[in-house]
Design a protein around this motif. Structure first.
Motif, PDB file in Angstrom:
ATOM      1  N   LEU B 388     -48.734   5.671  36.530  1.00  0.00           N
ATOM      2  CA  LEU B 388     -48.902   4.246  36.839  1.00  0.00           C
ATOM      3  C   LEU B 388     -47.941   3.778  37.918  1.00  0.00           C
ATOM      4  CD1 LEU B 388     -49.246   2.982  33.142  1.00  0.00           C
ATOM      5  CD2 LEU B 388     -51.082   3.543  34.759  1.00  0.00           C
ATOM      6  N   ASP B 390     -48.166   3.902  41.132  1.00  0.00           N
ATOM      7  CA  ASP B 390     -48.823   3.184  42.224  1.00  0.00           C
ATOM      8  C   ASP B 390     -49.525   1.960  41.654  1.00  0.00           C
ATOM      9  OD1 ASP B 390     -50.109   2.968  44.930  1.00  0.00           O
ATOM     10  OD2 ASP B 390     -51.891   3.264  43.650  1.00  0.00           O
ATOM     11  N   ASP B 391     -49.266   0.787  42.205  1.00  0.00           N
ATOM     12  CA  ASP B 391     -49.786  -0.453  41.616  1.00  0.00           C
ATOM     13  C   ASP B 391     -51.310  -0.521  41.646  1.00  0.00           C
ATOM     14  OD1 ASP B 391     -47.370  -1.337  40.847  1.00  0.00           O
ATOM     15  OD2 ASP B 391     -47.376  -3.177  42.070  1.00  0.00           O
ATOM     16  N   ALA B 394     -52.431   1.672  38.974  1.00  0.00           N
ATOM     17  CA  ALA B 394     -52.081   1.051  37.696  1.00  0.00           C
ATOM     18  C   ALA B 394     -53.077  -0.047  37.354  1.00  0.00           C
ATOM     19  CB  ALA B 394     -50.661   0.487  37.745  1.00  0.00           C
ATOM     20  N   ASN B 395     -53.391  -0.882  38.320  1.00  0.00           N
ATOM     21  CA  ASN B 395     -54.357  -1.957  38.060  1.00  0.00           C
ATOM     22  C   ASN B 395     -55.724  -1.395  37.686  1.00  0.00           C
ATOM     23  OD1 ASN B 395     -53.408  -4.793  38.415  1.00  0.00           O
ATOM     24  ND2 ASN B 395     -52.596  -3.941  40.331  1.00  0.00           N
ATOM     25  N   ARG B 424     -43.744  -2.344  32.169  1.00  0.00           N
ATOM     26  CA  ARG B 424     -43.523  -2.840  33.520  1.00  0.00           C
ATOM     27  C   ARG B 424     -44.617  -3.844  33.857  1.00  0.00           C
ATOM     28  NH1 ARG B 424     -44.995  -1.409  38.919  1.00  0.00           N
ATOM     29  NH2 ARG B 424     -46.462   0.216  38.274  1.00  0.00           N
ATOM     30  N   GLU B 425     -44.214  -4.912  34.544  1.00  0.00           N
ATOM     31  CA  GLU B 425     -45.173  -5.921  34.979  1.00  0.00           C
ATOM     32  C   GLU B 425     -45.790  -5.437  36.294  1.00  0.00           C
ATOM     33  OE1 GLU B 425     -43.366  -9.747  34.595  1.00  0.00           O
ATOM     34  OE2 GLU B 425     -44.938 -10.700  35.803  1.00  0.00           O
ATOM     35  N   VAL B 426     -47.093  -5.411  36.353  1.00  0.00           N
ATOM     36  CA  VAL B 426     -47.759  -4.946  37.572  1.00  0.00           C
ATOM     37  C   VAL B 426     -48.453  -6.140  38.227  1.00  0.00           C
ATOM     38  CG1 VAL B 426     -49.512  -3.379  38.507  1.00  0.00           C
ATOM     39  CG2 VAL B 426     -48.130  -2.677  36.532  1.00  0.00           C
ATOM     40  N   ALA B 427     -48.212  -6.301  39.503  1.00  0.00           N
ATOM     41  CA  ALA B 427     -48.854  -7.409  40.229  1.00  0.00           C
ATOM     42  C   ALA B 427     -50.279  -7.020  40.587  1.00  0.00           C
ATOM     43  CB  ALA B 427     -48.070  -7.731  41.493  1.00  0.00           C
ATOM     44  N   ASN B 428     -51.190  -7.975  40.468  1.00  0.00           N
ATOM     45  CA  ASN B 428     -52.574  -7.751  40.863  1.00  0.00           C
ATOM     46  C   ASN B 428     -52.862  -8.642  42.058  1.00  0.00           C
ATOM     47  OD1 ASN B 428     -55.437  -8.021  41.118  1.00  0.00           O
ATOM     48  ND2 ASN B 428     -55.647  -7.149  39.059  1.00  0.00           N
ATOM     49  N   ARG B 437     -49.746  -5.084  32.361  1.00  0.00           N
ATOM     50  CA  ARG B 437     -48.510  -4.476  31.860  1.00  0.00           C
ATOM     51  C   ARG B 437     -48.732  -2.990  31.585  1.00  0.00           C
ATOM     52  NH1 ARG B 437     -47.290  -8.895  33.013  1.00  0.00           N
ATOM     53  NH2 ARG B 437     -45.980 -10.403  31.936  1.00  0.00           N
ATOM     54  N   THR B 438     -47.723  -2.194  31.889  1.00  0.00           N
ATOM     55  CA  THR B 438     -47.775  -0.778  31.499  1.00  0.00           C
ATOM     56  C   THR B 438     -47.330  -0.659  30.040  1.00  0.00           C
ATOM     57  OG1 THR B 438     -45.500  -0.342  32.164  1.00  0.00           O
ATOM     58  CG2 THR B 438     -47.193  -0.127  33.871  1.00  0.00           C
TER      59      THR B 438
END
Lengths: 566, 566
Positions: B388, B390-391, B394-395, B424-428, B437-438
């Motif tokens: 995860l 790479d954002d 991950a998204n 981890r908080e992932v930006a979309n 979130r991961t």
């Protein structure tokens, strides 16, 4: 030690029968491997079977003995059965310490599960074959616990019960082999290699199955659940009705014998006889080890089981109000004699016996001319009187009242309305203590509010209500209300009108009731044949299950999958 | 008016597919008529299907509209869905006056019953075909109600859900045709004429079926019950989760359209959307018209339904605690990457996502050398982090948290033990309001009494517990206790030891859990394939039914027999 009953031997003996049973449930044509005629057993009959005299001797030999079953956790002995024909049976049965017996029953599960559906089915067929060979002995055991007359006890308690057991085995087997034992699964991934898995599927039993037997048909109503559960891998604990232990105790004995000979743990089948007043069914039903329950009996206890034994799959047959709609007929004599027989057989103590005869107040049209309500009722009464006029024939048809409650209900019924046919006391020369009674026919009126409580509840026993209705249409509506609210194991109708026939059919389809139309010959509304007829529907309040169908077997096991990368 | 969709046309279009489905459920080999690839739809793909752009346009067009379904008894409009990705959907749905809608739904039952199993199956296949053609539109609808990432919403919400619906139709069809429509029954009577009966058998539906949809998989978890009930003759009332109405409302719309075109009453399928806080499921579940209920959701409400909706057959999928036993592996990297994917997919918001990873305190043997408990946990954490990192990826894997409860649980989980991997908080970038979130991985210890309440309850969402156990044997015993007491939709194990494999298999057979062994490639424990894998077992507390088997369909109808003298 090698098993005496190897899979190969079992297959040679029973696989053809299983295949025929599987075929029969698909075609619903007539079939049975279990002969009905008493002379089909003994010398010259089915190999190894007991003749009439041998069966009687075997029954006599078990009386006043202690029936040791060799099951673990026996903490005492109990008994006390008294035949509805008078004699005390004097048989003692083991009383179980559940904390010992239940774990012992579970011990044999893994090997029984691993044996697979076919071996389990064949072992069940061997048990049924041994029961069949002792049909004459079972006939006496059923007669002297249920009060059925000998010939009925032999047929309904013998071959017909064995048929229902075999039918359940066939359904159980077929259900389990719908899923293969293994599968290779390969999913294409475009240019990449396919995803591959190797999968195995095992029919996994739920746990111990509890059979709560009934007084009137200990084997017929007991065998479907017993064999459905055993064939799907579950141990079966048999809790007979305290007045009808012997037929099921003998069944348990034979099942244990066969299981051991086939190399399985005999404790997979065990008996839970109870001490007087012990009420062990409630205790058992709530034990966490009990995962399946089959029950035939009162609505009150059936409802209690469904509501409270939440850890178990619960299959119930309860009370219902069976109805016949009389609209018209082109065979008035045939109708009368058919109805008279249906009302009389086993003193109306069948869950399938008609109770309410709905007859239009203005009468019905027949091939013998129009008949008023009063004429129809009088003619039914006369037909019953004619059928049962001879005491020997009456005894052979009626059997004995199964218990004092039935007698009390019969006597009280005479006060519910005008008596069209009083009940008659029939002497039984062989068994002077037997309580033998002909049916009472009582006139009720569907438009009288006071009568409703009578015809809208089950009056179990030799009691028929001739209910006057304003019209056939009203009869059909009353039929609908009766089935919906009270349930019904059977519905009958006599009509020459396609419209009425269609209306009655629609009610039965809407409310899930099994319908017999215009029976005037030798088939009766209260009789169903295994492999062809469904007993109950499982869709109205009389029962939550039908004998036998996919739903009766499919939730007794679960299919467990193991998948591995290939 | 002649139906536009004649039985003949339906048969030409769909009978081959039905036959293939029937074959697939018997062989359990890989099969699907519904393509997974997004490019299989639209021009050059499945005829009449919407392309990616057309599907998106169709979805956009329905936003901020009132979705009229033409169903009777609409007493207002309701809506209010907000996408887990942020946007309000703005779609309004009819709110039903049940006293009008329910009788209207029953009106079409006789004709639907009379149509018979094959026509009903083919009509269901036409509905599925229309849904399939709009897979891209459904993908957006599922994405913006469940929070699934687009590709998963397309596949799991589209073809995979359609597969599960078709599988249910196939089971329902096969179950109904086990009994022939008619039979001639002739019983020999020695020298006398045989007894002859003509018998007819009709699959009779139970009544209105209620589908209570879930938030995370509105179509995948909804279609089996919907199509099983419809194919067995029952009207279906669809009560979606208030946050996931659109996918099921579109389904209802298409079903009504097809029913009408085939000449049946469209009211056989209807929607019951609820006003905010109305809690209509409880009211509906106790209505006497409701005879079947399919439910996916919390254990509390599932248990309530089973205990209280006694007039109905209740099929539930509830919470469970999914476990992976880690004993040893000959593909350590494969195991780590497989587990990392399983924990990450849809942020662990699948009922099949592993929660407890049981790892021996002294470590495990692998092809990369012995690994201590700490090393295994660290390596799993690293694998998740790598997967995860790479954002964009991950998204695409995580999707969004479906609701604030999941986010709250995730945040609280960090306090339950030592955090091996923080979330981890992932930006979309496309949907800035999406909560992505991961997974968090928390260390727990099976020997610490305080930890038990954590690992022995479901913590739905992206939370995994790495539970230290004293030995593999202890892991197996904990697995047994977990499945027995808490239930499980899935079990996984990694081991190179035949003994351990056998022990884990035995637990799964004893406790009815579906097991995946040593998955290290592109198949994940949380994924099941229709026609081959069973979803759940119906034999442990996580669910009382499996998708799909005989038991899932056989009690949705009853076989009603009419017998006549021949």
């Amino acid at each position: 030690m090698a098993a005496e009953l190897s899979p190969q031997l079992l297959s040679e003996k029973h696989r053809p029968t299983l295949d025929q049973a599987l075929d029969a449930i698909r075609t619903r044509a007539y079939w049975s491997p279990h002969p009905e005629h008493p002379k089909a057993y003994g010398e010259g009959g089915a190999p190894g079977s007991l003749s009439a005299a041998e069966g009687k001797a075997a029954f006599d030999a078990v009386l006043n003995t202690r029936l040791g079953l060799g099951q673990p956790g026996t903490d005492g002995w109990t008994g006390g059965e008294v035949s509805p024909y008078g004699p005390e049976l004097g048989v003692e049965y083991p009383h179980a310490d559940l904390d010992v017996l239940l774990p012992a029953m579970r011990a044999g599960m893994p090997a029984w599960r691993a044996a697979g559906p076919e071996t389990r089915a064949l072992v069940c067929l061997e048990i049924l074959a041994r029961i069949s060979a002792r049909t004459h002995e079972f006939a006496h055991a059923v007669m002297h616990t249920s009060g059925q007359a000998f010939m009925m006890a032999l047929q309904a308690g013998g071959p017909h019960a064995q048929d229902r057991g075999l039918e359940a085995v066939a359904y159980a087997y077929e259900e389990q082999i719908r899923t293969p034992r293994s599968a290779d699964w390969s999913k294409p991934q475009g240019k990449r290699d396919p995803l591959r898995l190797q999968k195995s599927f095992t029919a996994a039993p739920r746990g111990i199955s509890l059979l709560i037997g009934c007084n009137t048909f200990p084997t017929w109503n007991g065998y479907p659940g017993l064999f459905a559960s055993l064939a799907t891998g579950n141990p079966v604990l048999v809790k007979p009705h305290p007045r009808a232990v012997l037929p099921l105790a003998l069944t348990v004995q034979l099942a244990r014998e066969v299981l051991a000979e086939a190399g399985f743990d005999p404790d997979l089948v065990a008996l839970a006889a109870e001490r007087p007043g012990e009420g062990i069914a409630k205790t058992l039903a709530l034990r966490p080890e009990i995962r399946i329950i089959d029950y035939t009996g009162s609505t009150a206890f059936g409802d209690w089981l469904e509501a409270n034994a939440r850890q178990a799959q619960v299959y119930t047959e309860k009370a219902g109000v069976n109805t016949i709609v009389l609209d018209s007929t082109d065979d008035y004599r045939g109708m009368l004699s058919n109805l008279a027989f249906s009302l009389s057989l086993y003193s109306g103590q069948m869950c399938t016996t008609p109770q309410n005869l709905l007859i239009p107040r203005d009468g019905i049209t027949t091939d013998a001319g129009d008949k008023t309500y009063d004429e129809v009722v009088a003619d039914i009464a006369a037909a019953v009187t004619g059928l049962l006029g001879d005491d020997a024939r009456a005894n052979a048809l009626l059997g004995a009242l199964v218990n004092p409650d039935v007698k009390a209900r019969l006597e009280a019924a005479a006060d519910l309305g005008e008596v069209a046919l009083p009940s008659r006391e029939v002497a039984n020369p062989e068994f002077p203590d037997a309580v033998v009674r002909t049916p009472v026919v009582v006139k009720l009126d569907a438009t009288k509010p006071d009568d409703e409580e009578h015809y809208l509840s089950e009056c179990f026993g030799p009691v028929a209500f001739a209910v006057a209705v304003d019209s056939t249409a009203d009869a059909v509506e009353l039929l609908r209300r009766t089935v919906r609210d009270q349930g019904a194991m059977t519905v009958g109708a006599y009509t020459t009108s396609p419209e009425v026939e269609r209306a009655v059919e629609d009610v039965c389809l809407d409310e899930s009731a099994q319908l017999s139309l215009n029976l005037t010959g030798g088939v009766y509304v209260n009789q169903t044949a295994a492999f062809s007829d469904f007993h109950g529907s499982g869709g109205n309040p009389a029962a939550n299950a039908a004998l036998c169908d996919g739903a009766f077997v499919s939730n007794r096991f679960r299919m467990v999958e193991v998948r591995r990368q290939a």
